[in-house]
Design an enzyme around this catalytic site. Sequence first.
Site, PDB file in Angstrom:
ATOM      1  N   LYS A 181      16.434  29.870 -11.024  1.00 29.97           N
ATOM      2  CA  LYS A 181      17.737  30.081 -11.571  1.00 29.97           C
ATOM      3  C   LYS A 181      17.775  29.353 -12.958  1.00 29.97           C
ATOM      4  CE  LYS A 181      22.883  29.686 -10.934  1.00 29.97           C
ATOM      5  NZ  LYS A 181      23.940  29.301 -10.202  1.00 29.97           N
ATOM      6  N   SER A 239      28.277  30.270  -4.960  1.00 31.52           N
ATOM      7  CA  SER A 239      27.478  30.571  -5.926  1.00 31.52           C
ATOM      8  C   SER A 239      26.103  31.041  -5.430  1.00 31.52           C
ATOM      9  CB  SER A 239      27.347  29.960  -7.308  1.00 31.52           C
ATOM     10  OG  SER A 239      28.304  30.149  -7.918  1.00 31.52           O
ATOM     11  N   SER A 246      27.501  32.790  -8.918  1.00 29.55           N
ATOM     12  CA  SER A 246      26.723  33.002 -10.264  1.00 29.55           C
ATOM     13  C   SER A 246      25.263  33.250 -10.047  1.00 29.55           C
ATOM     14  CB  SER A 246      27.175  31.625 -10.950  1.00 29.55           C
ATOM     15  OG  SER A 246      26.395  30.524 -10.333  1.00 29.55           O
TER      16      SER A 246
END
Lengths: 477, 487
Positions: free
Chosen positions: B79, B178, B154
């Site tokens: 990420k 997330s 997210s």
Amino acid sequence: MQWETVIGLEIHAQLATRSKIFSGASTAYGAEPNTQACAVDLGLPGVLPVVNEQAIAMAVRFGLAIDARITPRSVFARKNYFYPDLPKGYQISQYEAPIVAQGRITIDVDGAQKTINITRAHLEEDAGKSLHEDFHGASGIDLNRAGTPLLEIVSEPEMRSAAEAAAYMREIHRLVRYLGICDGNMQEGSFRCDANVSVRPLGQQAFGTRAEIKNLNSFRFIERAIEFEVVRQIELIENGGKVVQETRLYDPDKDETRPLRSKEDAHDYRYFPDPDLLPVAVSADYIESIRATLPELPRAKLTRFVNEFELSQEDATLLANDLETANYFEQAIASRPGQAKQTANWLSGELFAALNRDNLAIAASPIKPTQLGQLVERIVDGTLSGKLAKQVFATMWSSGRDADDIIAAEGLRQVSDTHLIEVAVRDILAQNPEQVEQLRAGKDKVLGFLVGQVMKKTGGKANPALVNQLIKAALAN
Amino acid sequence: MSDTLPRSVASLAAGLARGEYSSVELTRHYLDRIAALDGALNSFITVCAEQALAEAAAADAARAAGHAGPLTGIPYANKDIFCTRGVRTSCASRMLDNFIAPYDATAVEKLRAAGLVMLGKTNMDEFAMGSSNESSYYGPVANPWDLARVPGGSSGGSAAAVAAGLAPLATGTDTGGSIRQPAAFCGISGLKPTYGRVSRYGMIAFASSLDQGGPMGYSAEDLALMLNALAGFDLRDSTSIERADEDFTRLLDAPVAGLRIGLPREYFDDQLDAGIRACVEAAVKTLQARGATVQEISLPHMSLAIPAYYVIAPAECSSNLSRYDGARFGYRCADPKDLTDLYCRSRGEGFGAEVKRRILIGTYALSSGYYDAYYRKAQQVRRLLRDDFMQAFDEVDVIIGPTTPTVAYQTGAHSKDPVTMYLGDIYTTAANLAGLPSLSIPAGFVDGLPVGMQMTAAHFDEARMLGLAHQYQRDSDWHLRAPAAFT
């Protein structure tokens, strides 16, 4: 109308840790800009603070020395504001739960003692520096200082004159240096002070509106800044004006304070506990382990010097004021406790003069404490006259040799042999009949001349007291 | 090498160990898939082909020298919130479009030390603020199961990449769901560990007291393997927890019989989609059949989780994002007139709308005069919630419920109404507020879209929870299904 001055001080003492309060970068002063700022100090994305245990220990040390309450769980909080030399956009400080609370310290003003209460002392990080010169219309930022540990010491508004404020600042300065937690260097900004000053009619309970004078970095400036500010406020009020709450700056060149920003410009700092740091838990054992390492504090040492060595208050204050001087003194008399008074005199006289002349700290003195002790011993035991001792001192200073060495090698021993001096006296009196007559006629001044002649004849080694005595005896016959 | 690789990391590792393929070949396989398929998904912000192949070659060399660990040579997607030395870390923001960190996040360091190969940096909501991956400066990410739908957020890029077979593993971060919510929307598994398990050093902060990094993959077993590499005490993170390292795979085969499952009645309310309810109830029945006991429990303060979360998270973010001021790194506006102009335009132009919205909310909540009413109150709620869970864990071992109230929605569905989107976090934020480990695994489909089942356990009880999830996955095949367009 009679006015009363009310002063509270916030002192920032830079803690003498080797690395910063939340990072491993060095705190050494004077490096090239931005060479002592690591990713944490720069506030780069993702980095996290880790508290320096030394800073905690030093704060606790201070707290114990002012008889304060050590908060068992103190909390670091964020003070949010934007400024170019504040890399994270917030300063990590302590707000609701400072590590040190409710302490006190005694100060001396005009021979009287007064206790000033200390509201709190909390840990925080320093910001960097904005540099506005040499950048041709732009500003430079040096983040070397960012993250340097500070202890902010906040007093109650209990001082009533500029002199008290200065005395308080000196007392705290002496204490932090004694504790070894701050080098006290004011030129480098290691010890600085903000003063909250207000006035009120004498007898009134409520405080007047205060002005905060920022960044006072000398004992002289704090006194002058407050004196100016008090006069300014009183004149303002007496002329029908009102003091506004504001931050002011002292200009030492013009000897005046000037407004910096008003309360309306004050930030809302949006304090909240820093979620990157856990509360600092300080156990009773930890506190006791630090208490065990506390040195004798200045006031206790001063009292002991007076009682144990029968020094005057003045001498004792001079010696106890600075820990290194006090240590030097105690080492010098360690095996010669009987000569404390004379040693104190030599220390504050000859030694201080020589240190000042050569711009040396006492720790760097070429004459070591035990060497000074030996020199004084030779005066006390009559080996050296004061004059000879000064000569020996000078040689010690330049060579680092012991007094006994120099006395032996250069034959500087004072002559106290009555017979030898009597011979010299007889010769001198015989050579100066005119002066002898004058002396007999009561012209005492001539005695000094005759003593001088005898001293000269003996190469300065005769015991002057004995010479005096023998001349008088010879004339009496 | 074959086009159809096994999905599970354990099987891939076995293939590497047997020499069926090298790490370089495996890495090239995923890089090829990214090149061919990610145009439709936009799940990567940066692909590090060259660096990945070099890391793979190093992994092969280590294996040849007899130094291979369980994950040596396995590729993963990272990420874009974890700082990577020398590779841009954007946090999906214009603000950091030019930011290259001079350090690796601890998590990245640990994955590298375990021999994993980083394929690239995945797309996400800007600064991890969002539940749909629509707030990214680099554009939205598509859900591999239906390209018109969001992948969740997210960690939407990581979830989509794993679901589409562009990477077998990925990192995520979870502040209010997330990791778990995108895992649910994309039909994969994702774990938010206990707060403090995985170091936050080098993981760009959104809300420090809630942020926690964790693994995303196909199965609970893969999560356990990756967590073994990710977890561990870190001196550089004061909130990291000092505990002996443990093997999170050790309870994978522990019996289900005797485990006590709690179903909070607050999770099965009328806001829950009926299809999702049916999936989760069926999954619970499967576990019951294996000998788990099931009881209803109550978390009385559940309804306060979302309001508390949307005070605390914005408050912390408003302060955490203050460092992006245009002065030292990141985006700086052109020709600032003065300092205020530099701040206002750098931040105004560098941050997107959702980030600005949260900074404003947080600034307000911390303001003098509002602090007690909002921030302090929210922290009190947080304590109550935690107490609710502690009480529940006296009676049960694992709490089960749906991960999300709905399946993946259409891109743009909530763009005018952020509050509706915030309510999508209704089941996930509580675990963050209480610091508890919580995971999501696939538990069925509604209208062809994946459904996630959420498990939450007591602090540090990941291994037991992963065991329960693994046992469920032995009796189900939801996690083995792949979206048709990406098989």
